[in-house]
Design a protein around this motif. Sequence first.
Motif, PDB file in Angstrom:
ATOM      1  N   SER A 108      30.638  -4.522 -42.576  1.00  0.00           N
ATOM      2  CA  SER A 108      30.444  -5.292 -41.559  1.00  0.00           C
ATOM      3  C   SER A 108      30.025  -5.145 -40.397  1.00  0.00           C
ATOM      4  O   SER A 108      28.745  -5.670 -39.274  1.00  0.00           O
ATOM      5  N   LEU A 109      29.822  -3.924 -39.648  1.00  0.00           N
ATOM      6  CA  LEU A 109      28.993  -2.622 -38.862  1.00  0.00           C
ATOM      7  C   LEU A 109      28.139  -3.024 -39.464  1.00  0.00           C
ATOM      8  O   LEU A 109      26.700  -2.792 -38.339  1.00  0.00           O
ATOM      9  N   ALA A 110      27.385  -1.696 -40.703  1.00  0.00           N
ATOM     10  CA  ALA A 110      26.190  -1.989 -40.959  1.00  0.00           C
ATOM     11  C   ALA A 110      25.254  -3.504 -40.908  1.00  0.00           C
ATOM     12  O   ALA A 110      24.203  -3.562 -40.574  1.00  0.00           O
ATOM     13  N   VAL A 111      25.952  -4.947 -40.921  1.00  0.00           N
ATOM     14  CA  VAL A 111      25.556  -6.171 -41.115  1.00  0.00           C
ATOM     15  C   VAL A 111      25.239  -5.619 -39.518  1.00  0.00           C
ATOM     16  O   VAL A 111      23.724  -6.961 -38.977  1.00  0.00           O
ATOM     17  N   VAL A 158      16.415 -19.117 -35.944  1.00  0.00           N
ATOM     18  CA  VAL A 158      17.177 -19.416 -36.100  1.00  0.00           C
ATOM     19  C   VAL A 158      18.354 -20.224 -36.346  1.00  0.00           C
ATOM     20  O   VAL A 158      19.880 -19.198 -36.050  1.00  0.00           O
ATOM     21  N   VAL A 159      18.817 -20.858 -37.210  1.00  0.00           N
ATOM     22  CA  VAL A 159      19.307 -21.110 -37.997  1.00  0.00           C
ATOM     23  C   VAL A 159      20.085 -20.252 -38.429  1.00  0.00           C
ATOM     24  O   VAL A 159      21.499 -19.278 -38.870  1.00  0.00           O
ATOM     25  N   THR A 160      19.252 -19.748 -38.991  1.00  0.00           N
ATOM     26  CA  THR A 160      19.948 -18.845 -39.944  1.00  0.00           C
ATOM     27  C   THR A 160      20.027 -17.255 -39.285  1.00  0.00           C
ATOM     28  O   THR A 160      21.617 -17.115 -40.416  1.00  0.00           O
ATOM     29  N   LEU A 161      20.300 -16.966 -38.360  1.00  0.00           N
ATOM     30  CA  LEU A 161      20.553 -16.337 -37.621  1.00  0.00           C
ATOM     31  C   LEU A 161      22.085 -16.169 -37.416  1.00  0.00           C
ATOM     32  O   LEU A 161      22.886 -15.540 -37.264  1.00  0.00           O
ATOM     33  N   ALA A 162      22.287 -17.549 -36.399  1.00  0.00           N
ATOM     34  CA  ALA A 162      23.056 -18.077 -36.210  1.00  0.00           C
ATOM     35  C   ALA A 162      24.914 -18.070 -37.499  1.00  0.00           C
ATOM     36  O   ALA A 162      25.560 -18.086 -37.014  1.00  0.00           O
ATOM     37  N   ASP A 202      27.675 -15.970 -37.451  1.00  0.00           N
ATOM     38  CA  ASP A 202      28.539 -16.450 -37.777  1.00  0.00           C
ATOM     39  C   ASP A 202      29.819 -16.080 -38.564  1.00  0.00           C
ATOM     40  O   ASP A 202      31.255 -15.894 -38.876  1.00  0.00           O
ATOM     41  N   ASP A 203      28.954 -15.561 -39.476  1.00  0.00           N
ATOM     42  CA  ASP A 203      29.491 -14.755 -40.874  1.00  0.00           C
ATOM     43  C   ASP A 203      30.749 -13.242 -40.035  1.00  0.00           C
ATOM     44  O   ASP A 203      31.760 -12.903 -40.888  1.00  0.00           O
ATOM     45  N   LEU A 204      30.136 -12.967 -39.121  1.00  0.00           N
ATOM     46  CA  LEU A 204      30.377 -11.187 -38.468  1.00  0.00           C
ATOM     47  C   LEU A 204      32.291 -11.477 -38.267  1.00  0.00           C
ATOM     48  O   LEU A 204      32.692 -13.198 -37.413  1.00  0.00           O
ATOM     49  N   PRO A 205      32.542 -11.057 -38.679  1.00  0.00           N
ATOM     50  CA  PRO A 205      34.544 -11.230 -37.963  1.00  0.00           C
ATOM     51  C   PRO A 205      33.760 -10.417 -36.092  1.00  0.00           C
ATOM     52  O   PRO A 205      33.152 -10.180 -35.421  1.00  0.00           O
ATOM     53  N   LEU A 255      31.904  -9.099 -32.759  1.00  0.00           N
ATOM     54  CA  LEU A 255      31.099  -9.470 -31.956  1.00  0.00           C
ATOM     55  C   LEU A 255      31.420  -9.525 -29.915  1.00  0.00           C
ATOM     56  O   LEU A 255      30.833  -9.232 -29.537  1.00  0.00           O
ATOM     57  N   ALA A 256      32.812  -8.517 -29.924  1.00  0.00           N
ATOM     58  CA  ALA A 256      33.461  -8.539 -28.636  1.00  0.00           C
ATOM     59  C   ALA A 256      32.229  -7.957 -27.886  1.00  0.00           C
ATOM     60  O   ALA A 256      32.475  -8.321 -26.371  1.00  0.00           O
ATOM     61  N   ASN A 257      31.859  -6.605 -28.265  1.00  0.00           N
ATOM     62  CA  ASN A 257      30.891  -6.105 -27.515  1.00  0.00           C
ATOM     63  C   ASN A 257      29.412  -5.292 -27.763  1.00  0.00           C
ATOM     64  O   ASN A 257      28.877  -4.554 -27.365  1.00  0.00           O
ATOM     65  N   ARG A 258      28.995  -6.991 -28.779  1.00  0.00           N
ATOM     66  CA  ARG A 258      27.915  -6.639 -29.214  1.00  0.00           C
ATOM     67  C   ARG A 258      26.761  -7.607 -28.106  1.00  0.00           C
ATOM     68  O   ARG A 258      26.786  -8.924 -28.557  1.00  0.00           O
ATOM     69  N   TYR A 259      26.604  -7.272 -28.034  1.00  0.00           N
ATOM     70  CA  TYR A 259      25.963  -8.179 -26.106  1.00  0.00           C
ATOM     71  C   TYR A 259      24.327  -8.212 -26.124  1.00  0.00           C
ATOM     72  O   TYR A 259      24.199  -9.520 -26.597  1.00  0.00           O
ATOM     73  N   THR A 260      24.219  -7.945 -27.514  1.00  0.00           N
ATOM     74  CA  THR A 260      22.610  -8.813 -28.235  1.00  0.00           C
ATOM     75  C   THR A 260      22.993  -9.612 -29.680  1.00  0.00           C
ATOM     76  O   THR A 260      22.197 -10.734 -29.469  1.00  0.00           O
ATOM     77  N   LEU A 261      24.067  -9.191 -30.227  1.00  0.00           N
ATOM     78  CA  LEU A 261      24.752 -10.529 -31.303  1.00  0.00           C
ATOM     79  C   LEU A 261      24.619 -11.644 -29.927  1.00  0.00           C
ATOM     80  O   LEU A 261      24.696 -12.814 -30.823  1.00  0.00           O
ATOM     81  N   ILE A 262      25.935 -11.770 -28.904  1.00  0.00           N
ATOM     82  CA  ILE A 262      25.955 -12.465 -28.283  1.00  0.00           C
ATOM     83  C   ILE A 262      24.884 -13.219 -28.027  1.00  0.00           C
ATOM     84  O   ILE A 262      24.954 -14.462 -28.459  1.00  0.00           O
ATOM     85  N   SER A 263      24.021 -12.614 -27.003  1.00  0.00           N
ATOM     86  CA  SER A 263      22.693 -13.256 -26.573  1.00  0.00           C
ATOM     87  C   SER A 263      22.280 -13.428 -27.629  1.00  0.00           C
ATOM     88  O   SER A 263      21.132 -14.650 -27.717  1.00  0.00           O
TER      89      SER A 263
END
Length: 181
Positions: free
Chosen positions: A122-125, A142-146, A150-153, A157-165
């Motif tokens: 998951s970290l590599a993904v 963006v739908v693909t990106l979302a 969404d498939d990540l645990p 995501l908790a501290n991955r601000y880039t992913l949250i953004s």
Amino acid sequence: RGRPHRVDVLALEQPAEIREFLLETSYLEEFNDDFCREVLGAEKDWPSLINLVLQNNLFVLPVGEDGQWIRYHHLFRDFLQDRFERERPQEKGAVLQKLTGLYAKKGDWEKAYAICSRLKDSLAVANLIERAGTDLVKTGRVVTLADWIDDLPGELLANRYTLISLRRSEERRVGKECRSR
């Protein structure tokens, strides 16, 4: 396992060099000699090996406009990958990482993601999604990106601000579409 299938017998009857080639290239969706060299190294005579596989009609199909690329029949590829994993489980990750990096470098994010996901890391993904994110947003995927995010645990995501953004950019897009209706 019972009686061996025709594919088992055909693959196992090949000379060691061809059998090795079949296993090494089993994770390459489509390939030519240059791609083999890039992913698997320059120490082999890839053009000759590819020609031998084509001449022996080993479940390969020429692809591309000029037919210079080949791919395995999907059932044969599945068989080879299964064999590779049983015989060389320690090498699978290295091949998949190399392929992920190669596709990412070329900006072929969907292939990179599909291969990276097979690593079960998951970290590599997450790292790949962060690298791909801006390009996917710019190109309207963006739908693909979302979906990928969404498939990540959730805890990842908790501290991955880039992913949250990046995920919020999809939410903003959907919100704009709803307001414009």
